[in-house]
Design a protein around this motif. Structure first.
Motif, PDB file in Angstrom:
ATOM      1  N   GLU A   9       0.687  -1.183   0.125  1.00 22.42           N
ATOM      2  CA  GLU A   9      -0.044   0.000   0.079  1.00 22.42           C
ATOM      3  C   GLU A   9       0.801   1.333   0.039  1.00 22.42           C
ATOM      4  OE1 GLU A   9      -2.311  -0.426   3.600  1.00 22.42           O
ATOM      5  OE2 GLU A   9      -3.911  -1.652   2.578  1.00 22.42           O
ATOM      6  N   ASP A  11       2.136   4.787   1.330  1.00 17.28           N
ATOM      7  CA  ASP A  11       2.487   4.873   2.518  1.00 17.28           C
ATOM      8  C   ASP A  11       1.732   6.439   2.925  1.00 17.28           C
ATOM      9  OD1 ASP A  11       4.357   3.039   3.402  1.00 17.28           O
ATOM     10  OD2 ASP A  11       5.856   4.110   2.301  1.00 17.28           O
ATOM     11  N   CYS A  13      -1.736   7.054   1.281  1.00 16.80           N
ATOM     12  CA  CYS A  13      -3.105   7.121   1.209  1.00 16.80           C
ATOM     13  C   CYS A  13      -3.495   5.640   1.245  1.00 16.80           C
ATOM     14  CB  CYS A  13      -3.679   7.616   0.078  1.00 16.80           C
ATOM     15  SG  CYS A  13      -3.064   6.824  -1.554  1.00 16.80           S
ATOM     16  N   ARG A  14      -2.710   4.600   1.263  1.00 12.45           N
ATOM     17  CA  ARG A  14      -3.103   3.304   1.613  1.00 12.45           C
ATOM     18  C   ARG A  14      -3.673   2.795   0.301  1.00 12.45           C
ATOM     19  NH1 ARG A  14       0.375   2.360   4.899  1.00 12.45           N
ATOM     20  NH2 ARG A  14       0.218   3.622   6.897  1.00 12.45           N
ATOM     21  N   GLU A  15      -3.617   3.345  -0.651  1.00  9.45           N
ATOM     22  CA  GLU A  15      -3.941   2.722  -2.137  1.00  9.45           C
ATOM     23  C   GLU A  15      -2.893   1.991  -2.853  1.00  9.45           C
ATOM     24  OE1 GLU A  15      -6.888   3.165  -4.345  1.00  9.45           O
ATOM     25  OE2 GLU A  15      -7.825   3.941  -2.427  1.00  9.45           O
TER      26      GLU A  15
END
Length: 536
Positions: A9, A11, A13-15
């Motif tokens: 993911e 770092d 926004c976790r997309e």
């Protein structure tokens, strides 16, 4: 059983991740790369594809595997080492290859700049889609305006017809009275002639020679007035003149605007704020007070040789230095109250003759361009060398971009919903980001559009008593607007957000003209004729 590997993911926004910054050791998704590049880094960012984040630099020459490729042969379309460049490709078109990390960094920045082009295109696309949806209603409104114009003409024609009918009715009564009088007079004359015939008959029957001699030598002269009727003189109708008087349809214009890649990292810095703005210099322009509205000073501009050009109530242009010494006075003989510096020369609007004029070095006034049926008001030179002009025609207002030769390049009049942007566009300025900012005298508002003419923002002051007049922008995109009745200057950032008021301790009175000189603000007081240079 083996479990599937968890996706890496971003770092931020976790997309799902697609890139990696080696310098900051951060995993990044597509959307977060431009955001990350805006963050300043002492040693610079090193963004690479996530899959190659751990890969070593391995760009070796095919002919000499022990040597790295440091140049590229455009003739053969292949990377080569220095030995190849010196021998086999000696006469070919070669150039030096960038360091791989540097190249990846530049490539990541290039991608961000590509995205800036997409953002600009999507903005124009949204504007175009909105215009398409409003197209039918816009042209229907135009038809209504034409119909309303026709109805006005019909009413005028009906009024004229009634007026002519009334005139004919009056003439009819006058003619009737005259003819009746004439009829009576002629009947009276006939009666007298009949009486004379009777007398003559009697004399003839009696054979009275003496009376016959008397009547014989009498020459009867009768005067009558013949009365002619009125006639209707039809004037020939010139259809061309009729169309001009009725109004014509201005054809749509095409304007080409170049999209430019933009660096996603902002170079703008906020301006430092003084506790209290101070006046560093006061210049008395010496313009006389105009009787009609008690005004004296109208417009200002800073010349290329750092002189202050001011225009006032007596149709004179004056050049001062910033100590207050008068260097030159020029008479323009027209109502040119809106001025700017264009290609090093003073340009001004002539609202009486619908032209924009310029003053050459020998003080000769020549026409730059004609604005046709539109009156020119505020003008400003652009960074590209064009001229932006506020135009007014009865109840319509627009902004037109002209080339230096007077060719129309762009017209800005309607928003995305095909509604008029301006009521009376008065003063105009171009910002460093390409925005075109206008003060609307009638709406008492500031309106900004981007360089495509798409609405950006409007500002109507913090209170309801905002009286926007002139405006100027500085090198970082801040906007300064004079508030005539408020006796202050409004300061906005480049996105139209209010920052603060600028009011020196000594105060300013009825500010109208404004311009920027270095890191100071020049404000022209309309009623006093004073120019105050303010450190803000």
């Amino acid at each position: 059983m083996y479990q599937s590997q968890e996706p890496v993911e971003c770092d931020l926004c976790r997309e799902p991740v697609t890139f990696f910054c080696r310098q900051c050791v951060l995993s990044l998704c597509d959307d977060c790369v431009p955001v990350h590049l805006r963050v300043k880094c002492k040693y610079g960012h090193d963004v690479v594809d996530f899959a190659s984040k751990d890969a070593e630099e391995s760009n070796f020459c095919e002919s000499h595997p022990e040597r790295k490729c440091s140049t590229y042969c455009k003739t053969c379309d292949v990377p080569i080492c220095l030995q190849c460049a010196a021998i086999v490709h000696k006469l070919h078109d070669i150039f030096e290859l960038s360091d791989e990390r540097k190249l990846m960094k530049e490539f990541a920045g290039k991608k961000a700049r590509f995205q800036s082009l997409i953002d600009q295109l999507e903005k124009v696309l949204s504007h175009t889609v909105k215009q398409l949806s409003a197209l039918s209603s816009f042209y229907q409104k135009m038809k209504h305006k034409v119909t309303a114009r026709g109805e006005i003409w019909h009413k005028l024609i009906e009024k004229m017809v009634k007026k002519r009918h009334k005139e004919l009715d009056v003439l009819k009564m006058e003619s009737k009275a005259v003819l009746q009088t004439q009829k009576k007079e002629i009947e009276k004359m006939i009666g007298k002639m009949k009486e004379k015939i009777v007398i003559a008959t009697n004399i003839q029957e009696t054979k009275n020679i003496i009376e016959m001699q008397k009547i014989r030598h009498i020459q009867e002269t009768l005067e009558i007035i013949q009365y002619t009727f009125s006639s209707f003189c039809e004037c020939q109708i010139d259809e061309n003149v009729l169309e001009t008087m009725f109004g014509f349809i201005e054809m749509p214009r095409e304007s080409k605007v170049t999209l430019v890649e933009r660096n996603m990292i902002s170079d703008f810095e906020p301006i430092a704020k003084l506790k209290v703005p101070t006046i560093s210099c006061v210049i008395d322009t010496g313009f006389p007070t105009k009787e009609k509205n008690k005004s004296r000073l109208y417009g200002m501009a800073v010349t290329n040789d750092m002189k202050l050009c001011v225009v006032g109530s007596n149709k004179e242009l004056k050049l001062f230095d910033f100590i207050g010494n008068l260097h030159r006075t020029m008479t323009v003989n027209c109502d040119g109250v809106y001025i700017c510096i264009h290609n090093g020369q003073i340009a001004f609007s002539d609202t009486l003759k619908n032209t924009v004029k310029k003053i050459s070095e020998n003080d000769t006034v020549t026409n730059m361009l004609s604005t046709g049926m539109w009156k020119p008001y505020g003008i400003t030179a652009t960074m590209s060398g064009d001229l932006l002009t506020c135009l007014l025609n009865v109840d319509q207002s627009k902004v037109v971009r002209y080339s230096s030769t007077g060719t129309v390049l762009q017209e800005i009049q309607y928003d995305s919903q095909c509604q008029p942007l301006y009521k009376i566009a008065l003063y105009i300025a171009e910002n460093v980001n390409g925005d075109i900012i206008v003060t609307d005298y009638k709406a008492r508002v500031v309106i900004a559009v981007d360089r495509f003419g798409i609405f950006r923002y409007s500002y109507s002051g913090k209170n309801k008593d905002f009286d926007a007049y002139s405006l100027a922008t500085d090198s970082v995109g801040n906007v300064f607007i004079t508030d005539f009745e408020g006796d202050k200057v409004h300061l906005l950032d480049r996105d139209g957000q209010f920052l603060r008021y600028i009011v020196p301790e000594e105060g300013i009175s009825r500010p109208r003209a404004v311009c920027i000189i270095g890191d100071e603000l020049c404000v022209g007081e309309c009623k006093t004729g004073l120019v105050k240079k303010i450190k803000y």
